[in-house]
Design a protein around this motif. Structure first.
Motif, PDB file in Angstrom:
ATOM      1  N   ALA A 164     -10.178  43.365 -11.895  1.00  0.00           N
ATOM      2  CA  ALA A 164      -9.677  43.544 -13.170  1.00  0.00           C
ATOM      3  C   ALA A 164      -9.366  42.343 -13.874  1.00  0.00           C
ATOM      4  O   ALA A 164      -9.133  41.256 -13.055  1.00  0.00           O
ATOM      5  CB  ALA A 164      -8.260  44.534 -13.217  1.00  0.00           C
ATOM      6  N   GLY A 165      -9.543  42.172 -15.280  1.00  0.00           N
ATOM      7  CA  GLY A 165      -9.314  40.945 -16.231  1.00  0.00           C
ATOM      8  C   GLY A 165      -8.948  41.104 -17.401  1.00  0.00           C
ATOM      9  O   GLY A 165      -9.212  42.200 -17.691  1.00  0.00           O
ATOM     10  N   VAL A 166      -8.638  39.901 -18.038  1.00  0.00           N
ATOM     11  CA  VAL A 166      -8.082  40.020 -19.649  1.00  0.00           C
ATOM     12  C   VAL A 166      -8.559  38.821 -20.177  1.00  0.00           C
ATOM     13  O   VAL A 166      -8.805  37.606 -19.362  1.00  0.00           O
ATOM     14  CB  VAL A 166      -6.552  39.983 -19.653  1.00  0.00           C
ATOM     15  CG1 VAL A 166      -6.157  41.603 -19.272  1.00  0.00           C
ATOM     16  CG2 VAL A 166      -5.835  39.186 -18.952  1.00  0.00           C
ATOM     17  N   ALA A 167      -8.802  38.861 -21.237  1.00  0.00           N
ATOM     18  CA  ALA A 167      -9.239  37.550 -21.930  1.00  0.00           C
ATOM     19  C   ALA A 167      -8.382  37.317 -23.346  1.00  0.00           C
ATOM     20  O   ALA A 167      -8.275  38.847 -23.875  1.00  0.00           O
ATOM     21  CB  ALA A 167     -10.780  37.351 -22.518  1.00  0.00           C
ATOM     22  N   LEU A 168      -7.590  36.384 -23.828  1.00  0.00           N
ATOM     23  CA  LEU A 168      -6.751  36.572 -24.945  1.00  0.00           C
ATOM     24  C   LEU A 168      -7.279  35.220 -25.760  1.00  0.00           C
ATOM     25  O   LEU A 168      -7.597  34.096 -25.198  1.00  0.00           O
ATOM     26  CB  LEU A 168      -5.393  36.145 -24.410  1.00  0.00           C
ATOM     27  CG  LEU A 168      -4.641  37.067 -23.499  1.00  0.00           C
ATOM     28  CD1 LEU A 168      -3.242  36.623 -22.947  1.00  0.00           C
ATOM     29  CD2 LEU A 168      -4.346  38.347 -24.232  1.00  0.00           C
ATOM     30  N   VAL A 169      -7.523  35.614 -26.990  1.00  0.00           N
ATOM     31  CA  VAL A 169      -7.773  34.460 -27.939  1.00  0.00           C
ATOM     32  C   VAL A 169      -6.767  33.903 -28.432  1.00  0.00           C
ATOM     33  O   VAL A 169      -5.609  34.427 -29.132  1.00  0.00           O
ATOM     34  CB  VAL A 169      -8.641  34.951 -29.179  1.00  0.00           C
ATOM     35  CG1 VAL A 169      -8.906  33.913 -29.998  1.00  0.00           C
ATOM     36  CG2 VAL A 169      -9.756  35.825 -28.711  1.00  0.00           C
ATOM     37  N   ALA A 170      -6.520  32.332 -27.719  1.00  0.00           N
ATOM     38  CA  ALA A 170      -5.201  31.615 -27.939  1.00  0.00           C
ATOM     39  C   ALA A 170      -5.663  30.273 -28.720  1.00  0.00           C
ATOM     40  O   ALA A 170      -6.124  29.403 -28.154  1.00  0.00           O
ATOM     41  CB  ALA A 170      -4.781  31.565 -26.734  1.00  0.00           C
ATOM     42  N   GLY A 171      -5.081  30.218 -29.935  1.00  0.00           N
ATOM     43  CA  GLY A 171      -5.439  29.056 -30.656  1.00  0.00           C
ATOM     44  C   GLY A 171      -7.112  28.853 -30.774  1.00  0.00           C
ATOM     45  O   GLY A 171      -7.677  29.635 -31.186  1.00  0.00           O
ATOM     46  N   ASP A 172      -7.573  27.670 -30.337  1.00  0.00           N
ATOM     47  CA  ASP A 172      -8.843  27.618 -30.376  1.00  0.00           C
ATOM     48  C   ASP A 172      -9.686  27.587 -28.996  1.00  0.00           C
ATOM     49  O   ASP A 172     -10.610  27.109 -28.688  1.00  0.00           O
ATOM     50  CB  ASP A 172      -9.325  26.189 -31.057  1.00  0.00           C
ATOM     51  CG  ASP A 172      -8.635  25.006 -30.381  1.00  0.00           C
ATOM     52  OD1 ASP A 172      -8.044  25.334 -29.494  1.00  0.00           O
ATOM     53  OD2 ASP A 172      -9.213  23.999 -30.621  1.00  0.00           O
ATOM     54  N   GLU A 173      -8.971  28.414 -28.097  1.00  0.00           N
ATOM     55  CA  GLU A 173      -9.228  28.604 -26.785  1.00  0.00           C
ATOM     56  C   GLU A 173      -9.226  30.182 -26.574  1.00  0.00           C
ATOM     57  O   GLU A 173      -8.469  30.814 -27.210  1.00  0.00           O
ATOM     58  CB  GLU A 173      -8.570  27.864 -25.911  1.00  0.00           C
ATOM     59  CG  GLU A 173      -8.855  26.291 -25.643  1.00  0.00           C
ATOM     60  CD  GLU A 173      -7.836  25.635 -24.666  1.00  0.00           C
ATOM     61  OE1 GLU A 173      -7.294  26.337 -23.946  1.00  0.00           O
ATOM     62  OE2 GLU A 173      -8.167  24.390 -24.810  1.00  0.00           O
ATOM     63  N   VAL A 174      -9.948  30.453 -25.262  1.00  0.00           N
ATOM     64  CA  VAL A 174     -10.033  31.689 -24.767  1.00  0.00           C
ATOM     65  C   VAL A 174      -9.370  31.623 -23.252  1.00  0.00           C
ATOM     66  O   VAL A 174      -9.949  30.964 -22.617  1.00  0.00           O
ATOM     67  CB  VAL A 174     -11.297  32.259 -24.647  1.00  0.00           C
ATOM     68  CG1 VAL A 174     -11.356  33.571 -24.037  1.00  0.00           C
ATOM     69  CG2 VAL A 174     -11.822  32.891 -26.223  1.00  0.00           C
ATOM     70  N   TYR A 175      -8.099  32.255 -23.264  1.00  0.00           N
ATOM     71  CA  TYR A 175      -7.561  32.324 -21.795  1.00  0.00           C
ATOM     72  C   TYR A 175      -8.101  33.338 -21.070  1.00  0.00           C
ATOM     73  O   TYR A 175      -8.340  34.485 -21.532  1.00  0.00           O
ATOM     74  CB  TYR A 175      -6.161  32.536 -22.219  1.00  0.00           C
ATOM     75  CG  TYR A 175      -5.376  32.650 -20.729  1.00  0.00           C
ATOM     76  CD1 TYR A 175      -4.825  31.917 -20.170  1.00  0.00           C
ATOM     77  CD2 TYR A 175      -5.111  34.084 -20.477  1.00  0.00           C
ATOM     78  CE1 TYR A 175      -4.193  32.081 -18.893  1.00  0.00           C
ATOM     79  CE2 TYR A 175      -4.214  34.382 -19.336  1.00  0.00           C
ATOM     80  CZ  TYR A 175      -4.101  33.572 -18.464  1.00  0.00           C
ATOM     81  OH  TYR A 175      -3.266  33.809 -17.309  1.00  0.00           O
ATOM     82  N   THR A 176      -8.598  33.253 -19.928  1.00  0.00           N
ATOM     83  CA  THR A 176      -8.781  34.388 -19.079  1.00  0.00           C
ATOM     84  C   THR A 176      -8.147  34.474 -17.820  1.00  0.00           C
ATOM     85  O   THR A 176      -7.548  33.617 -17.257  1.00  0.00           O
ATOM     86  CB  THR A 176     -10.400  34.739 -18.691  1.00  0.00           C
ATOM     87  OG1 THR A 176     -10.763  33.212 -18.041  1.00  0.00           O
ATOM     88  CG2 THR A 176     -11.149  34.676 -20.022  1.00  0.00           C
TER      89      THR A 176
END
Ligand code: F6R
Length: 619
Positions: free
Chosen positions: A35-47
């Protein structure tokens, strides 16, 4: 197969991650290898992603500093390309800057060729998945257009196979773009926030307003809008609807497992599936059917296509529909149907049975049947799923969401819906059984109470299951409508307890399988009621004697008051009286309970058995 969730809201904070994690928990039944997630955080994508169950991802997130975000996507996987490792878990990033992230359900069939192309351009890959190919293509397309929807449109037109894709990009922070081809995707509409999910369970805790999408469509969600377009770029609109069940229906409600809850839901599953099927005069009316009555009257053959448990429901239905309508009924495993040169004409009714409505094998069989000119009816438990959408008509079962991987309440609802269909056809065509339709419907309405009372009498079955935790092999025998029930009992035991189990037609024993009987071999026998025509009861009692004489341990499922089985039964499990064709709605219940409790006694995960997924969206 995989579960997919997307969220976009107005504020940056913890909510997107919470929504996606809750959605993944509700969708974990679809696949649980990683399982996994990605978050759009500022000008980056955190996964963050982890092999194994969702708990591993949760632990990883707890041990990390997770940034605030307004947009998130998540995935729970059933592996196809590449094993269940951290590297192969979704999301996958695209682009040298890694600013794009993608989650994917399905298979990109031409991924190898596309990957070679990308490798030749110097793109490097970190996983063995087909998904990463789509991520890299999307990143390249976004670099050209700067528009995530346009990038998705250009990429999906290069992909072959069945897929749902969700993409986010750090440079399009308040947007999730999704596409579907032969793979499930629904939109959830909130107030100032929007959702995406493989099914409505993903967001049912937040909204009941959903939008159905067609095949080959792209949807772009922002906090305040959802925009749909076809793969060819033309604008489209989804079909809004309201979900009729609430979050509690997708929760365990105090039971230890979803399977236990769903077994106990069975009286409702049958009762609700019968609701509203008759008019004030007791005549069957199937408003959902939408096929011209003249065409239905004219059919000369019925083919049922389905897989697994749904196919066993079809086998049960065959006995009843043939008896009531005198129309020949064939049951074809959906994955065999297309390849056996089926005999289908415009007078053939092809009835597909599918709980999820997304099973790829069954969907392909329906398409094939339609291409051959057949009339198609879908018996389905999932509103707006692919199979009912692509069929001429649908008869929904109203079992409510089925979350446990092993099907239980959907099975009973499928038999019930098929019976209603059979009685309706009998009524339409006139003849002897048209008059009986009313009496059978009345008896069907008594079944929910009978199941409820049976469920209170299962203590001995649970005890037997616990004593048998070390058993290595169990056989199941049945005859007539009891034969598919024997096979269903065996399937439940295989998938839940990983025990070798086989179901046989009792009459077949002497033709080979009796050689398996040795002292102590446990055998369940589904005994037809004493009033079953053609002396079947007596014949099955003789079968019990034959195996007992060879040392079998006989576990007999017999109707209340059936004394003839007593001398030959090591255990008798009683079910309430019904007429012969309705017995499967009762006799399967102890077998479900047996498998559930044997699996529990072995310490196994009842709701998520190994190697399986709830919805098989690949062929
Ligand atoms: C077994 C089981 C499966 C499904 C089969 C078809 O417990 O659940 O055998 O019945 O995969 O699934 P649907 O009904 O969704 O098409």
């Amino acid at each position: 197969m995989c579960g997919i969730v997307g969220y976009v809201g107005p504020d940056t904070g913890a909510r997107p991650l919470d929504v996606v994690m809750e959605g993944l928990a509700r969708l974990e039944y679809r696949g649980y290898d990683s399982a996994g997630v990605a978050l759009v955080a500022g000008d980056e994508v955190y996964t963050q992603k982890r092999a194994g169950k969702l708990a591993n991802l949760r632990e990883a997130l707890e041990g990390d500093t997770v940034p605030s975000a307004a947009t998130a996507i998540g995935h729970t996987r059933w592996a196809t390309h590449g094993g269940p490792t951290d590297e192969n878990a979704h999301p996958h990033r695209g682009g040298a800057d890694g600013k794009l992230a993608v989650v994917h359900n399905g298979i990109v069939e031409n991924f190898h060729q596309l990957k070679q192309e990308l490798l030749a351009q110097g793109v490097t890959f970190t996983s063995e998945t087909d998904t990463e190919v789509a991520a890299q293509l999307l990143a390249a397309a976004f670099a050209e257009s700067g528009d995530l929807t346009e990038a998705m449109r250009s990429v999906v037109n290069r992909l072959e196979g069945a897929f749902t894709l969700l993409a986010v990009h750090a440079d399009a922070p308040d947007t999730v773009v999704a596409a579907r081809r032969n793979s499930p995707l629904v939109v959830g509409l909130g107030e100032g926030e929007n959702f995406l999910g493989s099914d409505v369970a993903a967001f049912i805790g937040y909204t009941k307003q959903a939008v159905e999408l067609d095949q080959d469509q792209i949807v772009t969600i922002t906090p305040t809008s959802h925009t749909v377009m076809n793969f060819d770029g033309t604008p489209a609109e989804g079909k809004p609807y309201e979900v009729t069940w609430d979050a509690a229906a997708a929760e365990k409600s105090g039971y230890d497992t979803f399977m236990e809850k769903e077994i106990n839901d069975q009286p409702h599953a049958v009762g609700d599936t019968l609701l509203g099927r008759t008019d004030a005069d007791g005549k069957l009316v199937l408003d959902e059917l939408r096929i011209d009555e003249a065409n239905l009257k004219d059919i000369d053959r019925i083919t049922i296509v389905a897989c697994g448990t749904a196919a066993y429901a079809g086998m049960v239905a065959k006995y009843a529909i043939e008896h009531w309508t005198r129309i020949p009924v064939e049951v074809s495993l959906a994955h065999e149907f297309r390849y056996c040169d089926p005999i289908v004409s415009d007078r053939t009714l092809v009835v597909s049975i599918s709980q999820s409505g997304e099973t790829a094998d069954t969907a392909m069989a329906v398409r094939h049947a339609r291409s051959l000119g057949a009339l198609t009816v879908s018996v389905c438990n999932t509103h707006g799923a692919t199979i009912p959408r692509e069929s001429d008509a649908v008869l929904y079962t109203h079992a409510g969401p089925e979350i446990a991987v092993a099907s239980t309440k959907a099975f009973l609802a499928q038999i019930t819906a098929c019976y209603v269909l059979g009685l309706y056809l009998a009524q339409l065509r006139g003849g002897t059984f048209a008059d009986d339709a009313r009496a059978v419907m009345a008896e069907l309405h008594e079944v929910p109470d009978k199941i409820a009372s049976l469920l209170t009498e299962m203590d001995r079955v649970k005890e037997i299951a616990r004593f048998m935790a070390d058993t290595r092999s169990v056989l199941f025998l049945g005859r007539n409508v009891g034969y598919p029930i024997a096979m269903e009992g065996a399937l439940k035991l295989k998938e839940l307890a990983y025990i070798h189990a086989e179901g046989f037609a009792a009459g077949e024993l002497k033709h080979g399988p009796i050689a398996l009987i040795e002292p102590g071999q446990p055998v369940f026998i589904v005994v037809p009621g004493p009033d079953t025509p053609n002396e079947l009861h007596k014949k099955v009692v003789s079968n019990i004697q034959e195996i007992r004489a060879r040392g079998a341990r006989t576990l007999v499922i017999a109707q209340e008051g059936d004394e003839e089985v007593l001398p030959f039964a090591d255990e008798v499990i009683r079910v309430p009286h019904t007429s012969p064709l309705l017995q499967p709605l009762l006799t399967v219940v102890p077998l479900q309970i047996f498998a559930l409790h044997l699996s529990t006694a072995k310490g196994l995960d009842v709701d998520q058995p190994r190697n399986l997924a709830k919805s098989v969206t690949v062929e």
